[in-house]
Design an enzyme around this catalytic site. Sequence first.
Site, short mmCIF file in Angstrom:
data_model
loop_
_atom_site.label_atom_id
_atom_site.label_comp_id
_atom_site.label_asym_id
_atom_site.label_seq_id
_atom_site.Cartn_x
_atom_site.Cartn_y
_atom_site.Cartn_z
N ASP A 172 45.25 30.00 -7.55
CA ASP A 172 44.20 30.67 -6.91
C ASP A 172 43.41 31.67 -7.89
O ASP A 172 43.88 32.34 -8.70
CB ASP A 172 44.41 31.18 -5.70
CG ASP A 172 43.16 31.37 -4.67
OD1 ASP A 172 42.27 30.80 -4.84
OD2 ASP A 172 43.35 32.12 -3.64
N GLY A 173 41.95 31.84 -7.83
CA GLY A 173 41.28 32.86 -8.35
C GLY A 173 40.37 32.78 -9.36
O GLY A 173 39.81 33.48 -10.11
N GLY A 225 37.60 31.32 -9.40
CA GLY A 225 36.19 31.71 -8.92
C GLY A 225 35.91 33.19 -9.32
O GLY A 225 34.98 33.65 -9.87
N ARG A 226 36.95 33.81 -8.62
CA ARG A 226 36.75 35.38 -8.88
C ARG A 226 36.92 35.68 -10.26
O ARG A 226 36.08 36.86 -10.64
CB ARG A 226 37.91 36.05 -8.03
CG ARG A 226 37.69 36.10 -6.45
CD ARG A 226 38.85 36.44 -5.81
NE ARG A 226 39.33 35.27 -5.29
CZ ARG A 226 40.43 35.11 -4.76
NH1 ARG A 226 40.91 36.55 -4.09
NH2 ARG A 226 41.09 34.01 -4.40
N TRP A 227 37.79 35.18 -11.09
CA TRP A 227 37.82 35.54 -12.38
C TRP A 227 36.67 35.41 -13.30
O TRP A 227 36.13 36.10 -13.91
CB TRP A 227 38.87 34.53 -13.17
CG TRP A 227 39.01 34.85 -14.46
CD1 TRP A 227 40.28 35.57 -15.16
CD2 TRP A 227 38.64 34.20 -15.60
NE1 TRP A 227 40.04 35.50 -16.52
CE2 TRP A 227 39.02 34.76 -16.67
CE3 TRP A 227 37.48 33.12 -15.80
CZ2 TRP A 227 38.71 34.29 -18.09
CZ3 TRP A 227 36.98 32.72 -17.10
CH2 TRP A 227 37.49 33.45 -18.15
N SER A 274 42.77 20.63 -2.80
CA SER A 274 43.35 20.41 -1.16
C SER A 274 42.30 19.37 -0.63
O SER A 274 41.29 19.16 -1.09
CB SER A 274 43.45 21.51 -0.68
OG SER A 274 42.24 21.96 -0.06
N ASN A 286 39.26 21.04 0.05
CA ASN A 286 38.51 21.51 -0.88
C ASN A 286 37.13 20.78 -1.27
O ASN A 286 36.19 21.02 -1.88
CB ASN A 286 39.20 21.41 -2.35
CG ASN A 286 40.07 22.87 -2.65
OD1 ASN A 286 41.08 22.51 -3.38
ND2 ASN A 286 39.60 23.77 -2.05
N ARG A 307 33.74 22.00 -0.55
CA ARG A 307 32.84 22.74 -1.85
C ARG A 307 31.65 22.27 -2.02
O ARG A 307 31.42 20.85 -1.83
CB ARG A 307 34.06 23.23 -2.73
CG ARG A 307 34.98 23.94 -2.50
CD ARG A 307 35.94 24.29 -3.81
NE ARG A 307 36.99 25.01 -3.19
CZ ARG A 307 37.39 26.17 -4.15
NH1 ARG A 307 37.22 26.32 -5.28
NH2 ARG A 307 38.36 26.93 -3.64
N SER A 337 48.24 27.89 2.78
CA SER A 337 47.12 27.00 2.59
C SER A 337 47.39 25.45 2.72
O SER A 337 46.99 24.47 1.97
CB SER A 337 46.31 27.29 1.20
OG SER A 337 45.69 28.56 1.23
N GLU A 360 61.40 31.00 -1.70
CA GLU A 360 60.81 32.33 -1.98
C GLU A 360 59.35 32.46 -2.35
O GLU A 360 59.18 31.61 -2.88
CB GLU A 360 61.90 33.18 -2.97
CG GLU A 360 63.26 33.26 -2.58
CD GLU A 360 63.70 33.89 -1.55
OE1 GLU A 360 63.15 34.93 -1.20
OE2 GLU A 360 64.55 33.41 -0.75
#
Length: 257
Positions: A33-34, A36-38, A78, A81, A84, A209, A220
């Site tokens: 994940d991330g 887009g934020r990156w 997924s 997705n 989008r 998700s 874990e």
Amino acid sequence: MDNHSFEEKRIATAECLGIEPNQIPRHVAVIMDGNGRWATERGLKRFQGHEQGAKIVESLATHCVNCGIEYLVLYSFSMQNWKRPKEEVDFLMYLYAAYLEGIRPSLMDKNVQFAHLGRREPLPQEVLDALDKTVRVTSVNDGMTLGFALNYGSRTEIIDAVRTLAQDAKDGKIDPQAIDEQAIGDHLYTAGWPDVDLVVRTSGEMRISNYLLWQISYAEFYVTDVHWPDFSLEEMNKALLSYASRQRRFGDTKAKK
Ligand code: FPP
């Protein structure tokens, strides 16, 4: 590759990390994940985040091969997705098809088997062809299995398994009372694989998700704030060390490894 070879790699890795060989997970599932934020944090377009994210997959897979991990599954797209924007979905589909074409020689070189987890419909033909060819070509390998969960949804996977079993019961091929954990597991994309030991999620969200719900029952979790394109081998080692520090009890009072 026999269990001995995986074990040899686990022994060497454990020595490097200062842990025991049996503290290395056999099956790791990653939620990447991330992207887009990156990209947004750097004033870039989202697709550039995905492009960067794709670049680190090969080195991570190689690292996992070297660590003696037997199954590495990456949550690539997924079923949810598809919501989008079309341009992003189109780009991702193009990326997967191109990526699979490009990665094949490296998979062969590293003795990696490739698996697709997910429904085929409505993946574009280019992606299906690339998935099928990669599965076929790497089927001669017997080292680590690299799985792409692509057009994947765990509830759908379980529904498909239950439907098949229900049909088998209706046709008299199976006694409904004989449907147990093994029977359900045998009808999932991961049939014959061990359960997931470690789930790694990048970019900080504390959720599953709809990912491998059946297979992660006793896994874990390791969640890091690092965005996927920055998830380096050092970050993976941190996840492995965190996993090694856990006491896995599987409902018992005593730890099992
Ligand atoms: C999440 O980032 C990532 C995805 C939707 C999966 C796509 C992953 C890649 C393209 C990298 C791996 C590539 C291959 C070839 C396996 P996001 O868009 O949800 O990020 P955000 O939550 O910051 O918006």
